[in-house]
Write a protein that holds these residues in place. Structure first.
Motif, short mmCIF file in Angstrom:
data_model
loop_
_atom_site.label_atom_id
_atom_site.label_comp_id
_atom_site.label_asym_id
_atom_site.label_seq_id
_atom_site.Cartn_x
_atom_site.Cartn_y
_atom_site.Cartn_z
N HIS A 168 1.78 -0.73 2.01
CA HIS A 168 1.47 -2.15 1.93
C HIS A 168 1.44 -2.64 0.48
CE1 HIS A 168 0.27 -3.66 6.03
NE2 HIS A 168 0.42 -2.38 6.27
N ALA A 188 -4.28 -3.72 -0.82
CA ALA A 188 -4.56 -2.93 0.38
C ALA A 188 -5.25 -1.63 -0.02
CB ALA A 188 -3.27 -2.63 1.14
N ASN A 198 -5.77 -5.09 4.29
CA ASN A 198 -4.89 -5.75 3.31
C ASN A 198 -5.37 -7.19 3.25
OD1 ASN A 198 -2.90 -6.56 1.58
ND2 ASN A 198 -1.19 -6.01 2.92
#
Length: 260
Positions: A168, A188, A198
Protein backbone atom coordinates in the motif's frame (compact mmCIF):
# COMPACT_ATOMS: atom_id res chain seq x y z
CA UNK A 1 62.81 -42.15 8.08
CA UNK A 2 59.21 -43.11 7.39
CA UNK A 3 58.28 -43.20 11.07
CA UNK A 4 56.00 -40.34 12.22
CA UNK A 5 57.27 -38.30 15.14
CA UNK A 6 54.46 -38.51 17.71
CA UNK A 7 55.70 -35.43 19.57
CA UNK A 8 55.33 -33.27 16.47
CA UNK A 9 51.81 -34.52 15.79
CA UNK A 10 50.30 -34.52 19.30
CA UNK A 11 52.73 -32.41 21.27
CA UNK A 12 53.91 -33.27 24.75
CA UNK A 13 51.89 -35.58 26.99
CA UNK A 14 50.83 -32.68 29.24
CA UNK A 15 49.49 -30.56 26.35
CA UNK A 16 45.87 -29.37 26.57
CA UNK A 17 43.99 -29.45 23.23
CA UNK A 18 42.27 -26.30 22.04
CA UNK A 19 38.46 -26.31 22.11
CA UNK A 20 36.06 -23.98 20.28
CA UNK A 21 32.39 -23.41 21.04
CA UNK A 22 30.17 -25.23 18.55
CA UNK A 23 27.09 -23.05 19.09
CA UNK A 24 26.49 -20.62 16.24
CA UNK A 25 25.49 -17.09 17.05
CA UNK A 26 22.28 -16.23 15.21
CA UNK A 27 20.32 -13.01 15.24
CA UNK A 28 16.73 -13.28 16.29
CA UNK A 29 13.95 -12.23 13.92
CA UNK A 30 13.13 -9.25 16.12
CA UNK A 31 16.72 -7.97 15.93
CA UNK A 32 16.73 -8.41 12.17
CA UNK A 33 13.50 -6.44 11.86
CA UNK A 34 14.86 -3.62 14.01
CA UNK A 35 18.07 -3.45 11.95
CA UNK A 36 16.28 -3.59 8.60
CA UNK A 37 16.17 -0.33 6.69
CA UNK A 38 13.65 1.01 4.20
CA UNK A 39 14.92 2.13 0.80
CA UNK A 40 12.59 4.30 -1.29
CA UNK A 41 13.04 5.65 -4.80
CA UNK A 42 10.56 7.80 -6.71
CA UNK A 43 10.12 8.52 -10.44
CA UNK A 44 12.14 5.48 -11.45
CA UNK A 45 9.93 4.72 -14.50
CA UNK A 46 10.18 7.61 -17.00
CA UNK A 47 7.13 6.55 -19.05
CA UNK A 48 4.82 6.42 -16.02
CA UNK A 49 2.94 9.38 -14.57
CA UNK A 50 4.26 8.39 -11.15
CA UNK A 51 6.23 5.46 -9.78
CA UNK A 52 7.92 4.23 -6.63
CA UNK A 53 10.33 1.49 -5.63
CA UNK A 54 10.46 0.15 -2.07
CA UNK A 55 12.96 -2.27 -0.58
CA UNK A 56 12.65 -3.56 2.96
CA UNK A 57 15.00 -6.44 3.69
CA UNK A 58 14.42 -9.04 0.97
CA UNK A 59 11.09 -7.48 -0.05
CA UNK A 60 11.20 -5.59 -3.35
CA UNK A 61 8.15 -3.72 -4.63
CA UNK A 62 7.58 -1.59 -7.72
CA UNK A 63 4.43 0.50 -8.22
CA UNK A 64 3.54 2.66 -11.22
CA UNK A 65 0.63 4.94 -12.13
CA UNK A 66 -0.50 5.77 -15.68
CA UNK A 67 -3.07 8.43 -16.37
CA UNK A 68 -5.47 9.98 -16.23
CA UNK A 69 -5.83 8.98 -19.89
CA UNK A 70 -8.85 9.70 -22.06
CA UNK A 71 -11.44 6.95 -22.34
CA UNK A 72 -12.79 6.32 -25.84
CA UNK A 73 -15.86 4.39 -24.76
CA UNK A 74 -19.18 5.59 -26.10
CA UNK A 75 -20.70 5.83 -22.64
CA UNK A 76 -19.94 9.00 -20.68
CA UNK A 77 -18.38 8.47 -17.26
CA UNK A 78 -18.76 11.32 -14.81
CA UNK A 79 -15.62 10.22 -12.98
CA UNK A 80 -12.42 8.35 -13.79
CA UNK A 81 -12.40 4.58 -14.06
CA UNK A 82 -9.78 3.05 -11.76
CA UNK A 83 -7.95 -0.13 -12.76
CA UNK A 84 -5.50 -1.82 -10.39
CA UNK A 85 -3.31 -4.76 -11.38
CA UNK A 86 -1.27 -6.68 -8.81
CA UNK A 87 1.39 -9.08 -10.04
CA UNK A 88 3.78 -11.22 -8.04
CA UNK A 89 6.72 -13.18 -9.33
CA UNK A 90 5.71 -16.71 -10.42
CA UNK A 91 8.04 -18.41 -7.94
CA UNK A 92 6.40 -16.75 -4.93
CA UNK A 93 3.77 -18.66 -2.97
CA UNK A 94 0.36 -17.01 -3.35
CA UNK A 95 -3.31 -17.78 -3.07
CA UNK A 96 -6.41 -16.40 -4.76
CA UNK A 97 -8.66 -16.95 -1.75
CA UNK A 98 -7.87 -17.38 1.92
CA UNK A 99 -4.47 -19.04 1.71
CA UNK A 100 -5.60 -21.93 3.92
CA UNK A 101 -5.58 -24.49 1.16
CA UNK A 102 -2.03 -25.66 0.58
CA UNK A 103 -3.08 -27.49 -2.58
CA UNK A 104 -3.63 -24.17 -4.35
CA UNK A 105 0.09 -23.58 -4.67
CA UNK A 106 1.74 -24.83 -7.82
CA UNK A 107 4.35 -27.54 -7.82
CA UNK A 108 7.15 -25.03 -8.45
CA UNK A 109 6.41 -22.98 -5.34
CA UNK A 110 7.60 -23.69 -1.85
CA UNK A 111 4.97 -24.53 0.72
CA UNK A 112 4.72 -21.92 3.47
CA UNK A 113 2.47 -21.47 6.47
CA UNK A 114 -0.89 -19.73 6.24
CA UNK A 115 0.36 -16.53 7.90
CA UNK A 116 3.09 -16.24 5.24
CA UNK A 117 0.78 -16.98 2.29
CA UNK A 118 0.25 -14.08 -0.12
CA UNK A 119 -3.50 -13.57 -0.46
CA UNK A 120 -4.15 -11.88 -3.80
CA UNK A 121 -7.85 -11.29 -3.10
CA UNK A 122 -7.10 -9.27 0.06
CA UNK A 123 -4.44 -7.23 -1.73
CA UNK A 124 -6.74 -6.42 -4.65
CA UNK A 125 -9.79 -5.58 -2.52
CA UNK A 126 -7.91 -3.36 -0.06
CA UNK A 127 -6.05 -1.54 -2.85
CA UNK A 128 -9.25 -0.86 -4.79
CA UNK A 129 -11.02 0.42 -1.68
CA UNK A 130 -8.11 2.60 -0.57
CA UNK A 131 -7.44 4.14 -3.99
CA UNK A 132 -11.13 4.76 -4.67
CA UNK A 133 -11.43 6.65 -1.38
CA UNK A 134 -8.11 8.47 -1.83
CA UNK A 135 -8.19 9.70 -5.45
CA UNK A 136 -10.56 12.52 -6.41
CA UNK A 137 -12.04 10.58 -9.31
CA UNK A 138 -14.69 13.25 -9.95
CA UNK A 139 -11.95 15.60 -11.16
CA UNK A 140 -11.23 13.37 -14.16
CA UNK A 141 -14.43 12.59 -16.09
CA UNK A 142 -14.33 10.22 -19.05
CA UNK A 143 -10.83 9.02 -18.27
CA UNK A 144 -8.99 6.00 -16.90
CA UNK A 145 -6.27 5.65 -14.27
CA UNK A 146 -4.17 2.47 -14.31
CA UNK A 147 -2.13 1.36 -11.30
CA UNK A 148 0.33 -1.53 -11.51
CA UNK A 149 1.98 -3.17 -8.49
CA UNK A 150 4.77 -5.71 -8.95
CA UNK A 151 6.02 -7.80 -6.05
CA UNK A 152 9.49 -8.61 -7.32
CA UNK A 153 10.88 -10.50 -4.34
CA UNK A 154 10.05 -11.56 -0.80
CA UNK A 155 11.14 -14.24 1.64
CA UNK A 156 9.48 -16.89 3.75
CA UNK A 157 10.28 -14.95 6.95
CA UNK A 158 7.93 -12.09 6.00
CA UNK A 159 4.33 -12.52 7.11
CA UNK A 160 1.52 -11.46 4.80
CA UNK A 161 0.35 -8.81 7.28
CA UNK A 162 3.87 -7.32 7.22
CA UNK A 163 3.94 -7.31 3.43
CA UNK A 164 0.52 -5.65 3.01
CA UNK A 165 1.52 -2.16 4.28
CA UNK A 166 4.60 -2.21 2.04
CA UNK A 167 2.36 -2.82 -0.98
CA UNK A 168 0.00 0.00 0.00
CA UNK A 169 2.81 2.44 0.75
CA UNK A 170 4.36 1.71 -2.65
CA UNK A 171 1.05 2.66 -4.30
CA UNK A 172 0.61 5.66 -2.00
CA UNK A 173 4.01 7.07 -2.92
CA UNK A 174 3.45 6.40 -6.63
CA UNK A 175 0.18 8.38 -6.46
CA UNK A 176 1.90 11.23 -4.64
CA UNK A 177 4.66 11.19 -7.25
CA UNK A 178 2.13 11.25 -10.10
CA UNK A 179 0.58 14.54 -9.05
CA UNK A 180 -2.97 13.15 -9.35
CA UNK A 181 -5.45 14.96 -7.12
CA UNK A 182 -5.84 13.07 -3.83
CA UNK A 183 -7.58 13.92 -0.56
CA UNK A 184 -4.42 13.88 1.54
CA UNK A 185 -1.07 12.25 2.16
CA UNK A 186 -1.72 8.57 2.95
CA UNK A 187 0.23 6.10 5.06
CA UNK A 188 -0.27 2.40 5.79
CA UNK A 189 0.94 0.41 8.80
CA UNK A 190 0.38 -2.87 10.59
CA UNK A 191 0.19 -2.56 14.36
CA UNK A 192 1.53 -5.01 16.91
CA UNK A 193 -2.02 -6.33 17.31
CA UNK A 194 -2.30 -7.17 13.57
CA UNK A 195 -4.52 -4.20 12.72
CA UNK A 196 -3.76 -2.96 9.21
CA UNK A 197 -4.92 0.53 8.25
CA UNK A 198 -4.30 2.88 5.34
CA UNK A 199 -5.41 6.35 6.36
CA UNK A 200 -5.18 10.10 5.83
CA UNK A 201 -5.93 13.09 8.03
CA UNK A 202 -9.32 14.67 7.39
CA UNK A 203 -9.90 18.38 6.83
CA UNK A 204 -10.80 18.82 10.51
CA UNK A 205 -8.03 19.45 13.04
CA UNK A 206 -8.08 19.57 16.81
CA UNK A 207 -5.45 21.15 19.07
CA UNK A 208 -5.68 18.28 21.52
CA UNK A 209 -3.52 15.46 20.13
CA UNK A 210 -5.61 12.69 21.69
CA UNK A 211 -8.92 14.07 20.40
CA UNK A 212 -7.38 14.76 16.99
CA UNK A 213 -6.99 11.01 16.47
CA UNK A 214 -10.72 10.89 15.79
CA UNK A 215 -10.18 13.14 12.77
CA UNK A 216 -8.32 10.38 10.98
CA UNK A 217 -10.04 9.08 7.85
CA UNK A 218 -9.58 5.37 7.19
CA UNK A 219 -9.17 4.57 3.51
CA UNK A 220 -9.21 0.85 4.16
CA UNK A 221 -8.41 -1.61 6.94
CA UNK A 222 -7.84 -5.32 7.32
CA UNK A 223 -7.98 -7.37 10.53
CA UNK A 224 -7.24 -11.09 10.03
CA UNK A 225 -8.12 -11.90 13.63
CA UNK A 226 -10.09 -9.61 15.92
CA UNK A 227 -7.72 -8.84 18.85
CA UNK A 228 -10.51 -8.08 21.32
CA UNK A 229 -14.29 -8.34 21.53
CA UNK A 230 -14.44 -5.40 23.93
CA UNK A 231 -15.42 -2.25 22.03
CA UNK A 232 -13.52 0.12 24.31
CA UNK A 233 -10.36 -1.95 24.17
CA UNK A 234 -10.62 -2.23 20.39
CA UNK A 235 -10.91 1.56 20.09
CA UNK A 236 -7.73 1.93 22.13
CA UNK A 237 -5.93 -0.52 19.85
CA UNK A 238 -7.21 1.34 16.80
CA UNK A 239 -6.08 4.68 18.24
CA UNK A 240 -2.62 3.20 18.80
CA UNK A 241 -2.52 2.07 15.15
CA UNK A 242 -3.56 5.56 14.00
CA UNK A 243 -0.75 7.07 16.05
CA UNK A 244 1.77 4.76 14.38
CA UNK A 245 0.35 5.65 10.98
CA UNK A 246 0.79 9.36 11.67
CA UNK A 247 4.36 8.84 12.79
CA UNK A 248 5.17 7.04 9.53
CA UNK A 249 3.28 9.68 7.53
CA UNK A 250 5.44 12.46 8.91
CA UNK A 251 8.59 10.62 7.82
CA UNK A 252 7.26 9.79 4.34
CA UNK A 253 5.98 13.32 3.74
CA UNK A 254 9.33 14.74 4.82
CA UNK A 255 11.05 12.36 2.41
CA UNK A 256 8.84 13.50 -0.47
CA UNK A 257 9.38 17.17 0.39
CA UNK A 258 13.14 16.67 0.33
CA UNK A 259 12.85 15.18 -3.17
CA UNK A 260 11.15 18.31 -4.54
Amino acid sequence: MNAIDRRRRLGPATAIPLTFPSAEVKLSQETEKKDSKLFIQLSNIPTATGSSFIQSGNNLLLASVYGPRPSFKRTFNSKAVLKITFHSSPFLSSSQATGNDSNNSSSGKKHVGDEFQIVNSVISSTLETACSNLILLDNYPKSTIDIFVNLISTDTATKFTELLPLIHNAVNLALVDSGIAIKGFPSAIISENNIFINSIHSDTYDQDQHEDLENEELLTFYIPHLPSNDEKEFKLLLSDAIGQSRSLRSELSQFCCDKL
